[in-house]
Design an enzyme around this catalytic site. Structure first.
Site, PDB file in Angstrom:
ATOM      1  N   SER A  22      28.685  54.142  11.203  1.00  0.00           N
ATOM      2  CA  SER A  22      28.424  52.756  10.814  1.00  0.00           C
ATOM      3  C   SER A  22      28.160  51.918  12.051  1.00  0.00           C
ATOM      4  O   SER A  22      28.559  52.286  13.165  1.00  0.00           O
ATOM      5  CB  SER A  22      29.648  52.193  10.078  1.00  0.00           C
ATOM      6  OG  SER A  22      29.530  50.797   9.868  1.00  0.00           O
ATOM      7  N   TYR A  25      38.607  49.956   8.883  1.00  0.00           N
ATOM      8  CA  TYR A  25      37.300  50.568   8.634  1.00  0.00           C
ATOM      9  C   TYR A  25      36.599  50.882   9.952  1.00  0.00           C
ATOM     10  O   TYR A  25      36.058  51.976  10.140  1.00  0.00           O
ATOM     11  CB  TYR A  25      36.449  49.636   7.783  1.00  0.00           C
ATOM     12  CG  TYR A  25      35.092  50.178   7.443  1.00  0.00           C
ATOM     13  CD1 TYR A  25      34.930  51.096   6.416  1.00  0.00           C
ATOM     14  CD2 TYR A  25      33.967  49.768   8.161  1.00  0.00           C
ATOM     15  CE1 TYR A  25      33.675  51.606   6.106  1.00  0.00           C
ATOM     16  CE2 TYR A  25      32.710  50.265   7.855  1.00  0.00           C
ATOM     17  CZ  TYR A  25      32.565  51.181   6.827  1.00  0.00           C
ATOM     18  OH  TYR A  25      31.315  51.678   6.531  1.00  0.00           O
TER      19      TYR A  25
END
Length: 268
Positions: free
Chosen positions: A140, A153
C-alpha cells in the site's frame, strides 16, 4: 504440467483481487480465486469464462488451510502455480486509541501474517515453475510513509513491504521474482466500510473530505500484470502513492508536516 500459466489470488472475491483475476483470465491464464467470503466468490466466478477459474474458500490466517487450498488449486490448474498473489487485506483506521484489541489483531493477522503464510505455502510450487515465477504482494501507499490515523494498517503494510524486499533476496537463487504493489485509495467495496468500530463514517467520505483521489481498480490490475512481467521491485499505483514516494525521498520534513495536517483533516 500444462503450458497454460496459472495465478492464485487471495481476496479474490471482489475489489483488487477480482480485477486482477479478470485481467489475467482475459489474457489466457488459469485463475484461482480464494476468499473467506464464499458467497461473493461464487458471484465473481460466474462472470469469468468457463474453464478459466477455480474458487477456494480460504481464511489466510489459517496456515493449514493454505496447504489445502493450494493443493486443490494445483490439481485444477494441471500442477502449475506461476504467480502467487497475496492480496487479501482488511482496512483499519482512526486514532490508535480508538482501535479495539480485536480490530488490531485481525488487521495484523490478515494483512501481515496471512501474507507470510501465503509466501511460505506457495514456495514449493513457485520453485517448481521457476524461473519467471512470481510472488506478488499487495502492499500500500501506507507502506511508503506511515499514514496518520491508520497506524496499525500502516504497520502491516510496512511489514508486507519488508517481506517483499527480504524474499526478493532470499528467493533470487531459486529464480523466483518477488514484487509488491503500492496502491493508494482504490475504488473498491472496502471504501464503503467505516475505518473502525467506533466510527459510522465511510472511508470513502473521509478520503474525499481530505481532497485525495480515488483510483480505478483496473489500474491496479494493469499494474499487477506489469509487476509480474517487469523488473521493478515496488510498483506505485495512483497519484497519492507517487507523491508520497517523492516526498519521503526528497522532502521528508514537509511530509511530516503534511501528515499532521492530514490527521486533523481526517478527524483523528
Amino acid at each position: 504440467m500444462t503450458a497454460r500459466k496459472a495465478i492464485f489470488i487471495t481476496g479474490g472475491a471482489s475489489g483488487i483481487g477480482r480485477a486482477i483475476g479478470e485481467l489475467f483470465a482475459e489474457r489466457g491464464w488459469f485463475v484461482g480465486l480464494a476468499d473467506i467470503d464464499t458467497a461473493t466468490l461464487a458471484q465473481t466466478r460466474s462472470v469469468l469464462p468457463d474453464g478459466s477459474v477455480s474458487t477456494h474458500g480460504l481464511d489466510v490466517r489459517d496456515r493449514a488451510s493454505w496447504d489445502d487450498a493450494l493443493a486443490d488449486f494445483t490439481n485444477a490448474s494441471g500442477g502449475r502455480l506461476d504467480v502467487m498473489a497475496n492480496n487479501a487485506g482488511v482496512p483499519l483506521g482512526g486514532a490508535l486509541e480508538d482501535n479495539s484489541v480485536a480490530e488490531i489483531e485481525r488487521c495484523l493477522d490478515v494483512n501481515l501474517k496471512g501474507a507470510i503464510f501465503g509466501a511460505q505455502a506457495a514456495l514449493p510450487f513457485l520453485r517448481a515453475s521457476a524461473p519467471c515465477s512470481c510472488l506478488l504482494n499487495t502492499a500500500s501507499a501506507a507502506g511508503i510513509y506511515g499514514t496518520s490515523g491508520a497506524s496499525v494498517y500502516s504497520a502491516t503494510k510496512f511489514g508486507v513491504r519488508a517481506l517483499t524486499e527480504s524474499l526478493d533476496g532470499e528467493w533470487a537463487e531459486f529464480g523466483i521474482k518477488v514484487r509488491s504493489l503500492m496502491p493508494a485509495f482504490i475504488d473498491t467495496p472496502l471504501l464503503a466500510h467505516a475505518p473502525n468500530q467506533r466510527s459510522n463514517e465511510a472511508i470513502r467520505d473521509r478520503v474525499r473530505a481530505a481532497g485525495l483521489e480515488i483510483t480505478p481498480v483496473t489500474e491496479v490490475a494493469k499494474a499487477a500484470w506489469d509487476a509480474v512481467h517487469g523488473e521493478r521491485l515496488h510498483t506505485l499505483v495512483g497519484a497519492t502513492a507517487r507523491r508520497l514516494a517523492f516526498g519521503a525521498r526528497w522532502m521528508p520534513g514537509r511530509l511530516r508536516r503534511e501528515a499532521a495536517k492530514s490527521a486533523r483533516a481526517m478527524g483523528n
